[in-house]
Motif scaffolding. Structure first.
Motif, short mmCIF file in Angstrom:
data_model
loop_
_atom_site.label_atom_id
_atom_site.label_comp_id
_atom_site.label_asym_id
_atom_site.label_seq_id
_atom_site.Cartn_x
_atom_site.Cartn_y
_atom_site.Cartn_z
N ALA A 60 0.83 -1.21 0.00
CA ALA A 60 0.00 0.00 0.00
C ALA A 60 0.86 1.25 0.00
O ALA A 60 0.59 2.21 -0.74
CB ALA A 60 -0.94 -0.01 1.21
N VAL A 61 1.91 1.27 0.79
CA VAL A 61 2.81 2.42 0.83
C VAL A 61 3.53 2.58 -0.51
O VAL A 61 3.69 3.69 -1.03
CB VAL A 61 3.83 2.27 1.98
N PHE A 62 3.96 1.45 -1.06
CA PHE A 62 4.66 1.47 -2.35
C PHE A 62 3.78 2.08 -3.45
O PHE A 62 4.22 2.92 -4.23
CB PHE A 62 5.08 0.04 -2.71
N ARG A 63 2.52 1.65 -3.52
CA ARG A 63 1.60 2.18 -4.53
C ARG A 63 1.30 3.65 -4.28
O ARG A 63 1.22 4.45 -5.21
CB ARG A 63 0.29 1.38 -4.49
N ARG A 64 1.15 4.02 -3.01
CA ARG A 64 0.81 5.41 -2.67
C ARG A 64 1.94 6.36 -3.06
O ARG A 64 1.71 7.49 -3.50
CB ARG A 64 0.54 5.50 -1.17
N HIS A 65 3.19 5.89 -2.94
CA HIS A 65 4.34 6.75 -3.21
C HIS A 65 4.91 6.51 -4.61
O HIS A 65 6.04 6.90 -4.90
CB HIS A 65 5.43 6.50 -2.17
N ARG A 66 4.15 5.80 -5.46
CA ARG A 66 4.53 5.57 -6.85
C ARG A 66 5.93 4.95 -6.99
O ARG A 66 6.78 5.45 -7.71
CB ARG A 66 4.46 6.87 -7.66
N GLY A 67 6.17 3.91 -6.21
CA GLY A 67 7.43 3.18 -6.34
C GLY A 67 8.57 3.74 -5.54
O GLY A 67 9.63 3.15 -5.50
N GLY A 68 8.39 4.88 -4.91
CA GLY A 68 9.49 5.45 -4.13
C GLY A 68 9.16 5.51 -2.66
O GLY A 68 9.51 6.49 -1.99
N GLY A 69 8.45 4.52 -2.16
CA GLY A 69 7.97 4.56 -0.79
C GLY A 69 8.93 4.02 0.24
O GLY A 69 8.50 3.70 1.35
N PHE A 70 10.22 3.91 -0.10
CA PHE A 70 11.17 3.34 0.84
C PHE A 70 12.39 4.23 0.97
O PHE A 70 12.73 5.00 0.06
CB PHE A 70 11.59 1.93 0.40
N LEU A 71 13.07 4.11 2.08
CA LEU A 71 14.29 4.87 2.33
C LEU A 71 15.43 4.34 1.46
O LEU A 71 15.37 3.20 0.96
CB LEU A 71 14.68 4.79 3.80
N SER A 72 16.46 5.11 1.35
CA SER A 72 17.63 4.67 0.58
C SER A 72 18.34 3.53 1.30
O SER A 72 18.23 3.38 2.52
CB SER A 72 18.60 5.84 0.39
N SER A 73 19.04 2.71 0.54
CA SER A 73 19.79 1.60 1.14
C SER A 73 20.83 2.10 2.13
O SER A 73 21.08 1.47 3.16
CB SER A 73 20.47 0.79 0.04
N LYS A 74 21.43 3.24 1.82
CA LYS A 74 22.43 3.81 2.72
C LYS A 74 21.83 4.15 4.08
O LYS A 74 22.40 3.83 5.13
CB LYS A 74 23.04 5.06 2.10
N LEU A 75 20.65 4.76 4.06
CA LEU A 75 20.00 5.14 5.31
C LEU A 75 19.54 3.90 6.08
O LEU A 75 19.68 3.84 7.30
CB LEU A 75 18.82 6.06 5.04
N VAL A 76 19.03 2.91 5.37
CA VAL A 76 18.61 1.68 6.03
C VAL A 76 19.80 0.98 6.67
O VAL A 76 19.72 0.45 7.79
CB VAL A 76 17.90 0.74 5.03
N CYS A 77 20.94 0.98 5.97
CA CYS A 77 22.16 0.40 6.56
C CYS A 77 22.53 1.13 7.84
O CYS A 77 22.91 0.50 8.85
CB CYS A 77 23.32 0.50 5.55
N GLY A 78 22.43 2.45 7.83
CA GLY A 78 22.76 3.22 9.02
C GLY A 78 21.84 2.92 10.18
O GLY A 78 22.28 2.75 11.33
N ILE A 79 20.53 2.83 9.90
CA ILE A 79 19.56 2.52 10.96
C ILE A 79 19.80 1.12 11.51
O ILE A 79 19.76 0.89 12.73
CB ILE A 79 18.13 2.67 10.42
N CYS A 80 20.07 0.17 10.62
CA CYS A 80 20.34 -1.21 11.08
C CYS A 80 21.62 -1.28 11.90
O CYS A 80 21.72 -2.06 12.85
CB CYS A 80 20.44 -2.15 9.88
#
Length: 612
Positions: free
Chosen positions: A61-81
């Protein structure tokens, strides 16, 4: 994943993220794969599939709402993890024995953080701080004190006073807590700064995706009978901590409410056949603290910890007495009321109390009652976090009488009791004494002149199970408190002179000082408490010649008691024995629990095997 501007993230961050995911999430599969096709997993996998399907639907649902850009960058996800990894390693003490679950825990914590940030950044700061503080409390309990925070431990914390807190909160522990709090603040600040400017929808989408990965990996690689929830940190630990605190507080309030609603005993409800008033009789009930019988010389201990008691020719020592519960408040109910059975376990066979306390019965018989406690009536709400159940119970027991606080040195309590007796030489008095004698951290003794050295109360507060030198310090300190108790009883009894008195000593529960297979904690042995020596406590009775000469019934009762000294007793016998000794008639009296009665029925409940 997509970057903030819609362009692909640098390839290296994707590779790092994929490799880290593969290593961390596949790690536990090897060990748990065999169960996956078993019949026991079918229902479990259906439940897990529903949870994962819901998370996947949210991600879509988030992916469709944001037209394919509904996720953070891999760099930011790496930092959070990475932040989640550091936080888990340092604060998730429950995870340390189960390191293969580290990957699940990292992705789950990162997902929870992203979802919380999406809801509210300030809410995230508060909730994540609370979760980390709960984890910090659990980690300190495990690392510093070697205990797991559970319902019984929390109940003991609720009743802790300032002296106990000071003994356990050493400078080293205080410094560790300060550093940990700074670390928690740093983690919150870093996550807030890293995600500044990110849309809530992207945070939500990434959080749901991380949770989906964690749930899929966890639910389909860990057997359904796996009991550890360490991979759901910090939610699982926070939920357990809050549930534990609520349960402990609820149990305390339930107990106090039960006793508080019982009607007071009126003079019309009782009669006493041995006294008419003005005889000056002292009935002293001394409830000791954390004294186990097998550390007393008169019970066969290899050290002479009771030099005066072994020479007391007026002493009646019961060979075996069972404590009903490992917690003071429940043991108090067994001693002070007509309740029988383990009142701590609502599932066990038991007889609930019908009177508030033995003090209430003696007050109705014309006795003046005085209670000597560590903190006095004004401290009834002096618990560390909530109302102290211990002090509230003492206040309930002392209704209609006086409650006196004694100074830090328990030996000064002797002078208070003697002063009371001297002021009212013709008054029949019921005196309840409770002092912290052998309570951890074993500090109540003459530390300038200890019997056993080296000794230090700090030994009990520094994981003696893992440090033999600390174990010796703690064991010597504990035995010194027993010697101090022996001297306390000597001074108290000898100072009463020719006053007619009966003195009864019983401890609330035992303690673990490396006994019973190396145990050091009482709160976490509720299940097998009555199969260990920790449930065996001293039961001692001393009378003056003047007391037994005052009435033929007293002499006969004490002769019967001496004849019954080898009978296995319990704290349930104390209430009925006191009524029997004084010839008090009340509907709550049961001669089967009277240690002076020829109808005495020995304790037959669960107990440890006799030592060979």
């Amino acid at each position: 994943m997509n970057s903030d501007n819609g362009n692909p993230s640098p390839k290296r961050y994707r590779i790092i993220l994929l490799l880290a995911s593969a290593v961390l999430l596949v790690w536990p599969v090897v060990a748990s794969f065999p169960w996956w096709f078993g019949d026991q997993a079918k229902g479990y996998k259906i439940e897990s599939a529903l949870i994962c399907a819901a998370l996947a639907a949210g991600c879509y649902a988030v992916f469709r709402r944001h037209r394919g850009g509904g996720f953070l960058s891999s760099k930011l996800v790496c930092g959070i993890c990475l932040v989640a990894l550091v936080a888990n390693v340092l604060l998730n003490a429950e995870l340390w024995p189960y390191l293969p679950q580290l990957g699940h825990a990292v992705f789950f914590a990162a997902g929870v953080a992203c979802v919380a940030l999406a809801v509210s950044r300030w809410l995230f700061g508060v909730l994540f701080s609370v979760c980390c503080i709960c984890s910090l409390i659990d980690a300190v309990s495990r690392v510093v004190y070697g205990i797991v925070l559970d319902h019984d431990i929390v109940m003991q914390v609720f009743g802790a006073n300032k002296v106990e807190v000071q003994n356990y909160l050493t400078p080293e522990v205080a410094g560790l807590l300060a550093l940990a709090l700074l670390f928690i603040a740093g983690v919150v600040w870093v996550l807030l700064r890293m995600t500044r400017g990110e849309s809530r929808l992207r945070l939500l989408g990434s959080g749901l995706l991380l949770l989906l990965v964690a749930m899929v990996a966890r639910q389909y690689t860990i057997p359904p009978d796996y009991k550890c929830n360490c991979s759901e940190w910090p939610l699982s630990l926070t939920r357990r901590t809050i549930k534990t605190i609520v349960k402990a507080d609820g149990e305390n309030r339930r107990l106090l409410r039960t006793l508080g609603t019982l009607p007071s005993v009126s003079p019309q409800d009782v009669s006493i056949s041995t006294l008419k008033g003005g005889e000056g009789v002292l009935c002293i009930l001394h409830i000791g603290e954390s004294v186990r019988a097998d550390h007393l010389g008169i019970y066969g201990y290899h050290r002479d910890t009771t030099p005066w008691l072994k020479t007391c020719d007026r002493l009646v020592r019961f060979d075996r007495c069972i404590s009903t519960a490992p917690l003071t408040v429940y043991a108090f109910v067994s001693i002070m009321t007509d309740a029988c059975g383990n009142v701590m376990d609502r599932n066990a066979a038991q007889t609930p109390p019908t009177v508030r306390s033995i003090v209430d019965v003696f007050r109705a018989c014309g006795f003046k009652n005085t209670t000597f406690s560590p903190m006095g009536r004004a401290a009834a709400q002096s618990g560390l976090f909530v109302q102290s159940p211990y002090q509230s119970l003492l206040e309930l027991f002392s209704e209609g009488g006086e409650m006196v606080a004694y100074p830090d040195d328990i030996m000064e309590q002797v002078g208070q009791v003697h002063g009371l007796a001297a002021r009212e030489p013709a008054e029949n008095s019921f005196i309840l004494i409770n002092n912290e004698g052998s309570h951890a951290p074993f500090a109540k003794y003459d530390q300038a002149n200890p019997h056993f050295t080296p000794a230090s109360p700090k030994g009990r507060a520094n994981r003696p199970a893992y440090h033999p030198d600390m174990a010796l310090l703690a064991q010597n300190a504990y035995d010194n408190t027993i010697c101090y108790m022996d001297e306390f009883i000597r001074r108290l009894v000898e100072g009463l002179g020719h006053r007619p008195f009966i003195y009864i000593y019983v401890s609330d529960h035992g303690e673990y000082v490396g006994d019973d297979g190396g145990r050091w904690e009482r709160g976490q042995v509720k299940e097998d408490y009555h199969r260990t020596g920790g449930c065996l406590v001293p039961l001692l009775v001393i009378t003056s010649p003047e007391f037994e000469a005052l009435h033929p019934h007293f002499r006969e009762a004490m002769e019967n008691m001496r004849a019954n000294h080898a009978v296995t007793a319990s704290q349930d016998h104390v209430y009925h024995t006191l009524l029997g000794i004084f010839g008090i008639s009340h509907k709550s009296y049961n001669p089967a629990y009277d240690l002076c009665s020829k109808q005495l029925r020995p304790y037959s409940g669960e107990q440890p095997e006799p030592a060979e």
